[in-house]
Design an enzyme around this catalytic site. Structure first.
Site: not given
Ligand code: GLY
Length: 555
Positions: A408, A458-459, A366, A386, A91, A437
């Site tokens: 995000d 798809g977010g 954690t 994103n 990420r 995310s």
């Molecule tokens: N950018 C979309 C996600 O990581 O959820």
């Protein structure tokens, strides 16, 4: 501007797709046919699932500019044929100069486009480091060989699909705005299916990464080009940020649903925890008896989603900065308790649902494509910029698009991001922190044997799309192709509405849900689920989402 990105997600065509491909020796399902074929070629050459994943990631950075990337990040979930699991977090991270208030105006209100467009929207990219680490740990074929197809594709070009032609044409002015000197994507104003997209600068960048590995991106010429690009806008990624970026191996989050073990991505993704907790929430209900998309099934799934997304907003964030109560969130009894009180007579308003409090307070603890190789090693990857085309900034001289992953983060507590998601302290911006995310690359076992590999972009809808795809197979007896193609619905606590497409529900189910107080909001279909099902005889059955250019390849 915000609508522009959403439009790109909604722009996906829905061709008829009836095939149900089955292969014996290996399979790749990805968001682009060329990338899937490249992955299969790697498997045929004796590469394993991780080799194929690396080749597919770089191929997608060329043939899927809207989301495939080297300027973004992602997550990889791995299950070895020996039953071992791993999860790789590549990420993006907030730059060192990032602050909690960086996207707020002087009155403390979010200036939304700042976290969506331009140099300041970009987090420090993680993809190249992630691929290097995955290859170091599991790769069999040479790094050079895995990158060669991407280098060639960028150098020689490839024919764009109909959907891509539409996306490039639609995005021309936005690319032009952020890249006034022009890009490979703005060479034409109107793109047509079959036009060839050549990306010479990207090819040069890929050659440098091919030769120098991690250092080819995070140090030297490419790193300098990224920092120069920052200076042309108001970006803050520094040479130090790039040099310090490290992807991280994490322990996958796991849970049980009936005979199935779910292996998924832990924080900084909310995906794995939310998916497991959704499955736990519905496990006690007779979904199979009620049937696919019946009123009771939809109600119970929506009520589960409402509660799980409320927890997501409060409790999930980067585990390196925030103590995520992971164990409590995936404890089965907590999910079951949380479904009560619930009445089939009326929707529970989201205003009556708040995040779980774990009492007595427990110890807090954690973290696109699916591949199975001939030995049964499996990889599920979700990777992203994103929004469609990320920040729209193409690094000058290097030819790749930078992400807009900073959106995000919870830019301001309670204020929705591009996906309408809200958050608070757990996901506040901090230097070096990873933004939360929803990506949910997932692998399922059935009675201890590899059963399914699944993922989607798809977010905020990623989690519910994966949830539904799994239930479509394990509860509603659909084939994997039927499962990924089936109409979907989505609820995320706030806003208090059920997203649906035209085909999601029958008229009678729509009427019942409306009478019971559910607000149904129609939108164009979302998500592009790719999945592989491992059948009893060991053969592989692929499902590629007809909502995109997704493609099953195998041998
Ligand atoms: N950018 C979309 C996600 O990581 O959820």
């Amino acid at each position: 501007m915000k609508n522009h990105i959403l439009f790109l997600f909604l722009l996906l065509p829905i061709p008829i797709f009836a095939q149900n491909p089955v292969y014996k020796n290996g399979m790749v399902v990805s968001a682009h046919p060329i990338a899937s074929e490249i992955g299969t070629d790697i498997l045929k050459k004796g590469g394993n699932a991780v080799d194929a994943a690396v080749a597919v990631q770089f191929a997608l950075s060329v043939v899927l500019p809207i989301a495939g990337n080297i300027g973004g990040g992602g997550f990889l979930v791995y299950r070895g044929a020996d039953g071992t699991y791993a999860a790789l977090d590549y990420r993006e991270k907030a730059p060192g100069a990032a602050t909690e208030t960086m996207y707020l105006d002087q009155n403390g209100n979010p200036v939304n486009h700042m976290s969506l467009f331009g140099q300041l929207a970009a987090g420090v990219p993680g993809t190249v480091d992630g691929m290097v680490k995955a290859h170091e740990k599991y790769g069999k074929l040479s790094w050079k060989e895995l990158l060669q197809p991407a280098v060639d594709l960028a150098e020689n070009g490839f024919p764009v699909t109909e959907a891509q032609a539409r996306e490039f044409t639609f995005s021309h002015s936005t690319f032009q705005k952020w890249n006034p000197e022009g890009t490979s994507f703005t060479i034409k104003k109107e793109w047509k299916k079959g036009d060839i997209l050549v990306q010479k600068e990207l090819s040069r960048t890929l050659k440098i990464i091919q030769k120098k590995g991690r250092n080819g991106f995070y140090k030297g010429k490419i790193a300098s080009l990224i920092v120069d690009e920052m200076k042309t806008g108001n970006g803050i990624i520094s040479l130090e940020d790039l040099k310090n970026y490290q992807s991280v191996w994490r322990t996958p989050v796991t849970g049980e649903y009936k005979d199935y073990t779910i292996i998924s991505m832990p924080p900084p993704s909310s995906g794995g925890i939310a998916l497991i907790s959704l499955l736990h929430s519905v496990e006690g209900f007779p979904l199979n008896e009620w049937g696919f998309q019946s009123d009771s099934t939809v109600q119970i799934m929506v009520e589960a989603e409402r509660r799980v997304y409320a927890d997501r907003a409060e409790h999930l964030g980067d585990p390196d900065f925030y103590n995520v109560p992971q164990e409590a969130l995936i404890r089965k009894e907590n999910s079951l308790k949380r479904m009560m009180p619930f009445s089939f007579d009326r929707a529970t308003p989201s205003s009556e649902i708040s995040a779980s409090t774990f009492s007595p307070k427990e110890k807090e603890e954690t973290t696109h494509y699916s591949i199975v190789d001939k030995d049964g090693n499996a990889v599920s990857v979700t990777t992203t910029l994103n929004g469609g085309f990320g920040s729209f900034v193409v690094v000058k001289g290097a030819g790749f698009i930078l992400n807009n992953e900073m959106d995000d983060f919870s830019v301001k507590p309670g204020s929705p991001n591009m996906y309408g998601l809200v958050g608070g302290k757990a996901n506040a911006i901090g230097p070096g922190k990873r933004m939360l995310s929803s990506m949910t690359p997932t692998i399922l076992e059935k009675n201890g044997k590899l059963f399914m590999v699944v993922r989607t972009p798809g977010g905020s809808t990623i989690i519910t799309s994966v949830f539904q795809t799994i239930l479509n197979v394990v509860e509603f007896d659909k084939t994997i192709q039927e499962a990924v193609a089936a109409p979907r619905f989505h609820h995320q606590w706030l806003p208090d509405e059920v997203l649906m497409d035209k085909t999601s529900f029958s008229d009678s189910v729509r009427d019942i849900l409306t009478q019971r107080g559910y607000k149904l909001t129609e939108r164009t279909p979302w998500g592009r689920v790719d999945a592989i099902l491992i059948k009893e005889d060991g053969s592989l059955e692929g499902g590629a989402d007809p909502r995109g250019d997704d493609h099953v390849s195998g041998f």
